[in-house]
Design an enzyme around this catalytic site. Structure first.
Site, PDB file in Angstrom:
ATOM      1  N   GLY A 136     -68.247 -14.351  28.233  1.00  0.00           N
ATOM      2  CA  GLY A 136     -68.853 -15.419  28.530  1.00  0.00           C
ATOM      3  C   GLY A 136     -69.435 -15.731  29.468  1.00  0.00           C
ATOM      4  N   ASN A 137     -70.533 -14.773  30.359  1.00  0.00           N
ATOM      5  CA  ASN A 137     -70.978 -14.959  31.483  1.00  0.00           C
ATOM      6  C   ASN A 137     -72.271 -15.905  30.708  1.00  0.00           C
ATOM      7  OD1 ASN A 137     -69.828 -13.129  33.481  1.00  0.00           O
ATOM      8  ND2 ASN A 137     -69.404 -12.006  31.614  1.00  0.00           N
ATOM      9  N   HIS A 141     -72.554 -10.291  36.321  1.00  0.00           N
ATOM     10  CA  HIS A 141     -71.480 -10.506  34.497  1.00  0.00           C
ATOM     11  C   HIS A 141     -70.065 -10.493  35.144  1.00  0.00           C
ATOM     12  CE1 HIS A 141     -73.961 -10.857  31.178  1.00  0.00           C
ATOM     13  NE2 HIS A 141     -72.858  -9.907  30.343  1.00  0.00           N
TER      14      HIS A 141
END
Length: 352
Positions: A205-206, A200
């Protein structure tokens, strides 16, 4: 890599082999299926892109429907978006278009991953300070219900201190494995995704970026059909299984005995479902195209490309009289190809 992929920890089951064979069979067949007319392929890609953007952002808590996404995409040139959901959709749409158009020229390295993240969050005011940069604060994977309400923590992620090292190791591993060509490309992509999400690396926005990177890696591996069927919508429909598979595998990645099976099976089943959906669409296209008169076909293609068609659109498109077009539109509605909406001068038609 620390507790990363070792050949003795990856068990290739009969199901995994069968799923890979199924997906690769379609990959080979797509060369023939992909010979559909360019406007047909364009229409398929547009529908898939709308589904992908809508699903991927909803997985992360957005509430925009596919219809709202489509409307927003038609106005992307305004470059001004009022809500967080609209900002996320705009960034995702621009990033997907970049990947579809430039995948040959996007090296797989940390610098480009950061650039892709920056594009993803380009319109997001809240993320202006950290877009394109690895996280500086701890974060965790949260799950959301269908109303966008956070329902709990799925997984604790890597620390900001460890993130640069872990990302460097992961990207190096992907490029080395792609170079050696010993591990199947689908397994390389699957393992990258689950480890990327375990790290992560960005503050936000991962999840969305992981799905764009999945598309990029698949296209670069020769799976040219990917833009024409939405993998994201498959995942959205199986969101609970998605989070469960992630949690089951991610909890073991940094141990001496990583359990890759839950994620590999989920990922490959999702790819197989993506293939099944596209096969069905293409088969329907062939049947529909073979049975429709040329004028009706033009109407259907316009509706698919633009989401709807009005009588005015049909006249401008074909140059045919209103009475003739009325008959074709009536037949398309009667045969189940179009739905009629509205009435009188405000009537319009959309695909069923």
């Amino acid at each position: 890599m620390d507790c990363m992929l070792r050949s003795d920890t990856l068990q290739i089951t009969t199901e995994i082999l069968s799923l890979i064979a199924r997906i690769d069979e379609f990959k080979g067949a797509w060369r023939a299926l992909g010979s559909l007319a360019p406007d047909r392929l364009s229409a398929l890609r547009r529908v898939a892109t709308i589904e992908s953007i809508g699903s991927s952002t909803r997985i992360e808590g957005s509430k925009l429907t596919d219809r709202e996404v489509e409307k927003l995409l038609s106005n992307l040139a305004i470059q001004s978006f009022d809500t967080r959901d609209e900002q996320e959709v705009a960034g995702y749409a621009e990033l997907m278009e970049l990947v579809f158009g430039s995948w040959r020229h996007i090296p797989f390295n940390e610098n480009h991953i950061k650039q892709l993240h920056q594009i993803l969050l380009r319109h997001s005011e809240k993320d202006a300070r950290h877009r394109g940069q690895y996280k500086t604060s701890s974060n965790s994977v949260a799950a959301f219900d269908e109303n966008g309400v956070r329902i709990g923590i799925v997984f604790e992620t890597a620390s900001p201190f460890d993130t640069p090292r872990l990302m460097a190791e992961l990207v190096t591993w992907v490029n080395e494995e792609r170079g050696k060509a010993q591990l199947h490309p689908l397994l390389i992509v699957a393992i990258f995704v689950v480890v990327f999400l375990e790290i992560h690396p960005f503050q936000d926005g991962n999840g969305r970026l992981s799905r764009v990177l999945t598309t990029l890696l698949l296209i670069q591996a020769g799976y040219a059909y990917v833009p024409y069927s939405s993998l994201e919508s498959v995942i959205e429909l199986n969101k609970e299984a998605y989070y469960l598979a992630l949690r089951q595998t991610q909890g073991s990645i940094r141990t001496d005995a990583p359990n890759w099976q839950p994620w590999l099976v989920f990922f490959l089943r999702s790819l197989a479902e993506q293939v099944r959906r596209l096969e069905k669409k293409v088969e329907r296209e062939k049947i529909v195209l073979a049975a429709l008169p040329d004028l009706s076909l033009q109407i259907v293609e316009f509706a698919r490309e633009h989401g709807r068609i009005t009588m005015g659109d049909a006249i401008r498109l074909t140059g045919v009289s209103r009475n003739t077009l009325k008959q074709h539109l009536r037949n398309l509605v009667d045969r189940g190809h179009l739905n009629q909406q509205g009435s009188g001068r405000g009537v319009w038609y959309e695909l069923k």
